[in-house]
Scaffold this active site. Structure first.
Site, PDB file in Angstrom:
ATOM      1  CB  THR B 195      -5.255  -3.041   0.231  1.00  0.00           C
ATOM      2  OG1 THR B 195      -5.235  -1.911   1.063  1.00  0.00           O
ATOM      3  CG2 THR B 195      -4.857  -4.274   0.995  1.00  0.00           C
ATOM      4  CD  GLU B 285      -2.239   3.878  -6.958  1.00  0.00           C
ATOM      5  OE1 GLU B 285      -3.269   3.673  -6.318  1.00  0.00           O
ATOM      6  OE2 GLU B 285      -1.212   4.351  -6.462  1.00  0.00           O
ATOM      7  CG  ASN B 408      -0.855   7.550  -5.166  1.00  0.00           C
ATOM      8  OD1 ASN B 408      -1.660   6.924  -4.503  1.00  0.00           O
ATOM      9  ND2 ASN B 408      -0.185   7.023  -6.175  1.00  0.00           N
TER      10      ASN B 408
END
Lengths: 413, 413
Positions: B195, B285, B408
Site C-alpha cells: 500500500t 516490485e 507477487n
C-alpha cells in the site's frame, strides 16, 4: 517463441466438416518463419455474404482499414491472411501492400478487389513485402480444397502453441447447416506476435446485414469477454462468411434478424465463438491456469463486466493464481479500483465452491487448507457477488507467469 | 519478501532536519514482522493543521474511513501507522481496531479522538489486533523525538527495499520553512504488502484549507502520475500537516490559497512529493529500470495523461523494456488502445533521444544498434508526440520483470 504446447491445450480436435462453397489453401512463403506455412487463402466460388468486427484501436493496421472499406459492399470472394508481419504502422507502404495483395487475389480468383478481405499478423512496424507471397495466390486458388480447416488454423499461428478450430452443425428450419471457425491469438491481444484473428464460415443462407447483427451480438460474451494482458491489438479481426450453399438442400434464405428460425443458429454461432475465444485464453502467453471470473449482484450488467475485467486484468490477481494463492484480498482491491458501485460490507467472494469472504470480512468458515487445495486445479473459478443488484457478467483470463515475461521480454532481443 | 535492495535505490539519503512541533517514535510490536519496527507515532504538541488525499477505491480500509471522518475537523495531534496488517476488508472488527487505537493514542497524547489519524499497511482481510501495539503508545508518546525521520520511514516499510524520505527548505516571506516527507510503497499500488502511504509535515503556518488545496493540486503530477502495476490499493493515504511553528521565527500565517507568498512553498511541496513518488516507482516490485513516459501534442492534457498511463500500464511495453527491446510497435498499440484522439500518420515516437517512428511508419534513420544501446540504460525515456494539439503529460513507471511475478506469486504460498 514458445516451443512447447500449452498445458491447457485441447486434448483432441473436432473433425472439421467441409462446407460447400468455400475452398482453402495454405503455403510457405517464408515471410518471417521457416519450415511452416504462413499464407492462407479462402476462396468463395460464388460471392459469400460477409460481416466483421474489428479492433477499437485508434491506430489500426492497414488490412483492418482495407477490410472496413470493403465490408460496406457485403460480398466476399477471397480472404488472404499472412502471419509473420502485421502490416501495422507501416504508413503508405502498408496501404500499397494491401493493394498489391488484393490485386493478386482478385486476379487469382477472378473477382473485384472490393470482394477481397485481408488480415496480417506478426511484427508491427516492419514493411510487409507482399511480393513474398502475392505470386503464390494464383496456384493456391487453383489447388484450394474444402477439407483443410486445421491447416488453415496452423498457417495463421504466431506465438500460438496450438491451432484453434471449432465447429457446430444445427438445423435451420429442419435443414442441417454447419458453422466452422478458426482463430489465432496467444497474448490477448499482443500486438507484435499474437494479434487475435478469427474467421468463421457457414453454409446457412443468411444475408450480410443479419450476419453482422448476429456477430455484433455474439462477440460481447465471447471474444470481448476474454483478456490475457489487457493489451489491445492494432489488428484484431473477426469475420463471418456465409456461402449460402445450404439453400440447395432446402435451407430458407434469412434476411431478417428477428426471424425465429435463426434461434438455434445464433446459439450455435455463440458456441463456436465461445470455444475459439476460450482456446485463445488457454493459449495465453505463459499460461498455466485458466481463470473464469463471474460477477453477480452488480448494479447493472455493464457494471458487472467492468468489475469482472478489472479483476481479470489485475496483475496481482493473476500472479496470485499463478502462485496457487487464494489471495481474495487482491480480488477486493480489484473490485474497489473498478470505480463501479460496490459496498464492501455486502461483498461475497468465492474461489471455486468455497466462500472465502462475506459481509465485509473473511468468511468465518474459511479454511486455508481447503482453499489452497482448490487453487491447485488447472481451471480456477473466481466469483464475486456484490449484493446490490441484478447485473451479471463472466469473463475469462489466464494466470500471469514468469514465462509471460520471458516470452515478451526476451523474444526480440 | 525482497531481501536485496532495488538497484534503482537512492545512492544517499538527505539529512532530514528536525521540525519544531512534531516528535516521532517507532517501536517493534511484532504485528507480523520480527526483528524490525512496525509501529510509528507522530505527536504534534500543539494541534497541527491537516489535509489529506485518499484512495479512490470503492472498498477502502478502516483507517481510510476513519481519517476521512476526522479530516473535517482539520486538526491533528497524533498519527499512528502500523505495518504488517492493512486492516482492510475487516468489517466491524476493523472499525473496532481503529477505535481502540485512536482511544489509546488520544490517552497517550492527551487529545480528542478526532485529532488522531491512522494508517495501516500489510495483508488485507486479516483482523488487526490493535492490542498488539496500543499499549506501547503511551511510552512512545513520552519518548518521541524530533530527529527520527529516517526511522519513521523504516517503520512503515512492507515489500519496500529501502526507506523513502525527502526534504526541502524554502523561504516563506523571507523566513526559512521546512517540508519533510516520508513514503512507503513498492507495488503501486499493491494491496497486500505494498500500500502507498505518505506523511508530509511542515512548520509553515498554513491553514488546513490551504494545505488541502495545495495537496489536491500537487498530487496530480506526482503520486497520481506514477504506476507500478495499475493496481489501486484499498489504503492509499497521503497526508500533509503543518505545525505552524515557523510563526515564532516570523513566518506569516497563510489563510488564502491565492496568497502569492505561497508560490515558492508550493513548488517545494511539489518537489518533495515528486521525489517521494519517484522513490516509490524506483522501488517497484522487481524493478530493474525506471521508465518516464512523456506524451506531447495530444488533444488535451487529460487525453495526454490517459495515453501516457495506457503506455505505462501496458504489460507488453513494460516487459519489452525489461528485455531492453526498443519495441515501439507496442507503444503504438498502447496509444491505440487508450481510446483517445490519435492519428497514426501524425504519430512520432522516441526512445531517449532517438526518434524511432514518424509519420505513420518506422523512422527512415532508425538504427537498431543505436536504439538497443539506449535501452541498456537504467532510466528509459519514452516520448510520444501525437501531432494534433497542445496537451502534455508525464508519468513514471518501472519495467515488468520475472521478479515481479515471483514477489507477487510466491510470497504468501
Amino acid at each position: 517463441m514458445s516451443t512447447s504446447v500449452s498445458p491447457l491445450a485441447p486434448k483432441h480436435y473436432p473433425a472439421m466438416p467441409a462446407i460447400d462453397g468455400v475452398r482453402i489453401a495454405t503455403a510457405e512463403a517464408g515471410i518471417k518463419y521457416k519450415g511452416r506455412t504462413d499464407v492462407l487463402l479462402f476462396v468463395f466460388d460464388r460471392p459469400a455474404e460477409v460481416a466483421g468486427v474489428f479492433t477499437r484501436s485508434k491506430c489500426p493496421s492497414a488490412p483492418v482499414d482495407f477490410c472496413r472499406q470493403n465490408l460496406v459492399h457485403g460480398k466476399a470472394r477471397a480472404v488472404v491472411v499472412n502471419s509473420g508481419n502485421a502490416n501495422a504502422f507501416t504508413g503508405k507502404r502498408g496501404r500499397e501492400a494491401t493493394e498489391k495483395t488484393a490485386a493478386a487475389a482478385s486476379a487469382a480468383v477472378g473477382c473485384a478487389s472490393n470482394e477481397v478481405f485481408l488480415a496480417s499478423t506478426g511484427v508491427i512496424g516492419e514493411p510487409l513485402d507482399a511480393g513474398k507471397f502475392s505470386h503464390l495466390l494464383d496456384g493456391m486458388a487453383r489447388d484450394a480444397k474444402a477439407d483443410r480447416w486445421l491447416e488453415a488454423a496452423k498457417a495463421i499461428m504466431t506465438t500460438d502453441t496450438y491451432p484453434k478450430v471449432a465447429t457446430e452443425t444445427v438445423l435451420l428450419a429442419g435443414v442441417p447447416v454447419t458453422i466452422n471457425g478458426i482463430a489465432k491469438g496467444a497474448g490477448m491481444i499482443a500486438p507484435d506476435m499474437a494479434t487475435m484473428l478469427s474467421f468463421v464460415v457457414t453454409d446457412a443462407p443468411i444475408a450480410a446485414s443479419v450476419l453482422q447483427a448476429l456477430l455484433d451480438k455474439a462477440v460481447g460474451a465471447t471474444f470481448n469477454s476474454v483478456t490475457v494482458d489487457s493489451d489491445t491489438s492494432t489488428s484484431d479481426t473477426l469475420m463471418l462468411f456465409s456461402t449460402g450453399t445450404a439453400a440447395t438442400r432446402g435451407a430458407p434464405a434469412i434476411a431478417d434478424v428477428d426471424d425465429r428460425r435463426l434461434d438455434d443458429f445464433a446459439r450455435a454461432l455463440g458456441r463456436v465463438l465461445h470455444s475459439l475465444a476460450l482456446q485463445v485464453v488457454r493459449d495465453g502467453e505463459g499460461a498455466r491456469k485458466m481463470i473464469e471470473v463471474q460477477v453477480t449482484g452488480a448494479a447493472t450488467s455493464v457494471s458487472a463486466k467492468r468489475i469482472a475485467l478489472s479483476i481479470a486484468n489485475s496483475p496481482l490477481v493473476k500472479t496470485a493464481v499463478a502462485g496457487e494463492d487464494a489471495n481474495w484480498g487482491r480480488v477486493v482491491m480489484a473490485v474497489g479500483k473498478a470505480g463501479e458501485p460496490a459496498d464492501r460490507d455486502l461483498l461475497s467472494i468465492w474461489f471455486g465452491d468455497i466462500r472465502v469472504a462475506h459481509g465485509g470480512e473473511r468468511d468465518p468458515a474459511y479454511s486455508e487448507l481447503d482453499t489452497s487445495a482448490c487453487m491447485k486445479n488447472e481451471d480456477i473459478a473466481i466469483r464475486v457477488d456484490l449484493g446490490i443488484g441484478d447485473g451479471t457478467a463472466t469473463v475469462w483470463t489466464c494466470d500471469l507467469t514468469k514465462e509471460y515475461v520471458a516470452i515478451n521480454g526476451d523474444y526480440r532481443s
